[in-house]
Design a protein around this motif. Structure first.
Motif, PDB file in Angstrom:
ATOM      1  N   THR A 286       0.848  -1.194   0.000  1.00 38.31           N
ATOM      2  CA  THR A 286       0.000   0.000   0.000  1.00 38.31           C
ATOM      3  C   THR A 286       0.883   1.243   0.000  1.00 38.31           C
ATOM      4  OG1 THR A 286      -0.073   0.182   2.390  1.00 38.31           O
ATOM      5  CG2 THR A 286      -1.791  -1.167   1.378  1.00 38.31           C
ATOM      6  N   LEU A 287       0.324   2.312  -0.511  1.00 37.42           N
ATOM      7  CA  LEU A 287       0.986   3.617  -0.505  1.00 37.42           C
ATOM      8  C   LEU A 287      -0.006   4.623   0.053  1.00 37.42           C
ATOM      9  CD1 LEU A 287       2.811   3.699  -3.982  1.00 37.42           C
ATOM     10  CD2 LEU A 287       3.830   3.365  -1.730  1.00 37.42           C
ATOM     11  N   PRO A 288       0.423   5.840   0.392  1.00 35.76           N
ATOM     12  CA  PRO A 288      -0.537   6.810   0.905  1.00 35.76           C
ATOM     13  C   PRO A 288      -1.660   7.063  -0.115  1.00 35.76           C
ATOM     14  CG  PRO A 288       1.703   7.607   1.212  1.00 35.76           C
ATOM     15  CD  PRO A 288       1.804   6.374   0.389  1.00 35.76           C
ATOM     16  N   TYR A 289      -2.822   7.443   0.394  1.00 33.66           N
ATOM     17  CA  TYR A 289      -3.961   7.740  -0.489  1.00 33.66           C
ATOM     18  C   TYR A 289      -3.584   8.836  -1.505  1.00 33.66           C
ATOM     19  CZ  TYR A 289      -8.421   9.585  -2.059  1.00 33.66           C
ATOM     20  OH  TYR A 289      -9.454  10.036  -2.842  1.00 33.66           O
ATOM     21  N   PHE A 290      -2.835   9.836  -1.048  1.00 32.71           N
ATOM     22  CA  PHE A 290      -2.473  10.934  -1.950  1.00 32.71           C
ATOM     23  C   PHE A 290      -1.233  10.548  -2.777  1.00 32.71           C
ATOM     24  CE2 PHE A 290      -5.064  13.368   1.095  1.00 32.71           C
ATOM     25  CZ  PHE A 290      -5.944  13.935   0.181  1.00 32.71           C
ATOM     26  N   THR A 291      -1.387   9.507  -3.556  1.00 37.04           N
ATOM     27  CA  THR A 291      -0.325   9.035  -4.453  1.00 37.04           C
ATOM     28  C   THR A 291      -0.855   8.962  -5.874  1.00 37.04           C
ATOM     29  OG1 THR A 291       0.666   7.664  -2.709  1.00 37.04           O
ATOM     30  CG2 THR A 291       1.209   7.089  -4.991  1.00 37.04           C
ATOM     31  N   THR A 292      -0.040   9.403  -6.818  1.00 37.92           N
ATOM     32  CA  THR A 292      -0.369   9.296  -8.243  1.00 37.92           C
ATOM     33  C   THR A 292       0.778   8.572  -8.924  1.00 37.92           C
ATOM     34  OG1 THR A 292      -1.663  11.324  -8.201  1.00 37.92           O
ATOM     35  CG2 THR A 292      -0.809  10.655 -10.348  1.00 37.92           C
ATOM     36  N   ILE A 293       0.423   7.676  -9.832  1.00 38.49           N
ATOM     37  CA  ILE A 293       1.461   6.984 -10.614  1.00 38.49           C
ATOM     38  C   ILE A 293       1.380   7.483 -12.046  1.00 38.49           C
ATOM     39  CG2 ILE A 293       2.217   4.748 -11.518  1.00 38.49           C
ATOM     40  CD1 ILE A 293       1.207   3.483  -8.917  1.00 38.49           C
ATOM     41  N   ILE A 294       2.496   7.955 -12.554  1.00 39.11           N
ATOM     42  CA  ILE A 294       2.538   8.459 -13.936  1.00 39.11           C
ATOM     43  C   ILE A 294       3.233   7.404 -14.801  1.00 39.11           C
ATOM     44  CG2 ILE A 294       3.359  10.279 -15.479  1.00 39.11           C
ATOM     45  CD1 ILE A 294       1.301  11.394 -13.549  1.00 39.11           C
ATOM     46  N   VAL A 295       2.564   7.033 -15.876  1.00 38.88           N
ATOM     47  CA  VAL A 295       3.086   6.022 -16.794  1.00 38.88           C
ATOM     48  C   VAL A 295       3.201   6.669 -18.168  1.00 38.88           C
ATOM     49  CG1 VAL A 295       2.663   3.756 -17.823  1.00 38.88           C
ATOM     50  CG2 VAL A 295       1.840   4.237 -15.512  1.00 38.88           C
ATOM     51  N   ARG A 296       4.339   6.464 -18.807  1.00 38.61           N
ATOM     52  CA  ARG A 296       4.514   7.031 -20.145  1.00 38.61           C
ATOM     53  C   ARG A 296       5.187   5.986 -21.015  1.00 38.61           C
ATOM     54  NH1 ARG A 296       6.706  11.273 -23.356  1.00 38.61           N
ATOM     55  NH2 ARG A 296       5.064  12.779 -23.747  1.00 38.61           N
TER      56      ARG A 296
END
Ligand SMILES: C[S@@+](CC[C@H](N)C(=O)[O-])C[C@H]1O[C@@H](n2cnc3c(N)ncnc32)[C@H](O)[C@@H]1O
Length: 233
Positions: free
Chosen positions: A221-231
């Protein structure tokens, strides 16, 4: 107070940006620092992220409407919290008092303000003040352009089933995966299966910001305020 004053009162759905108070717009700063009534959500009786972001600019005194949102409960309980919070906001608008509703990031980008808007916009003046989104803040902090030219960006909530995430990511030029939190393990497995790399950014623009390669993260798990950017390369 007369009906005319009630009609002239405005509810502001105000984006306060992703975390760094300096990323609030000049308009947000002006409205917050002169507000008489400030409304915000708080999770399980705890702190409000949006209020914390705006804290340096809060007026010395104001009426607070804290809408306590139990986070891990059935949808109906959340709806009831919005109902009672909106009733309190409506009461003050009817008296002719403006209300500033604080929203983390932008109010209409997966923002909770949409639930307030749908309850009050037909009856009252409602102004939506856009904010810097976590999406653009994440790209800036990663020093990684999100999309260009004729590329398509997908925004995918990590709450989606693994098969849906996989199908969407398989055809994405670029993607932002939001609401990561306890869904991180699922997202990591989907990205690995597709041979895609992702960068996870938590608490972007806040003092406790972290940036990690998804493949290097051992936790589930990671903090709720996490975004993963995929390119896609
Ligand atoms: C319900 S959405 C709200 C988005 C917000 N209205 C906005 O404009 O950014 C919450 C999700 O946005 C992302 N998020 C919000 N703030 C963030 C931040 N400071 N850093 C990284 N991700 C963030 C996370 O994926 C989080 O789960």
């Amino acid at each position: 107070m007369g009906g005319d004053q009630a009609m002239s009162a405005t509810l502001y759905g105000l984006g306060v940006g992703p975390g760094d108070p300096e990323l609030m717009t000049v308009k947000a700063w002006r409205l917050v620092s002169t507000a008489g009534v400030i409304a915000y959500l708080c999770a399980n009786g705890g702190e409000s992220t949006a209020l914390e972001i705006a804290r340096p600019f809060l007026p010395d005194s104001f009426k607070a409407i804290a809408i306590d949102m139990p986070m891990k409960v059935e949808r109906e309980v959340g709806q009831a919290a919005y109902d009672s919070g909106c009733a309190r906001i409506a009461e003050l608008l009817e008296k002719g008092e403006d209300v500033v509703f604080l929203c983390e990031g932008d109010p209409f980008f997966y923002g909770s303000f949409m639930y307030v808007f749908e309850r009050l916009a037909e009856k009252f003046n409602v102004a939506v003040v856009p904010g810097v989104t976590s999406l653009t803040a994440a790209a800036a902090e990663l020093r990684q352009p999100l999309v260009g030219r004729d590329e398509v960006l997908k925004v995918l909530p990590a709450t989606l089933p693994a098969e849906t995430l996989q199908a969407e990511l398989a055809t994405a030029h670029a993607a932002a995966i939001i609401k990561v939190g306890r869904h991180f393990g699922k997202v990591k497995a989907v990205l690995a299966g597709l041979g895609l790399e992702g960068m996870a950014i938590s608490h972007a623009t806040r003092p406790d910001q972290t940036i990690q390669h998804v493949a290097d993260i051992a936790a589930d798990t990671l903090p709720y305020f996490t975004t993963i950017i995929v390119r896609r390369p």
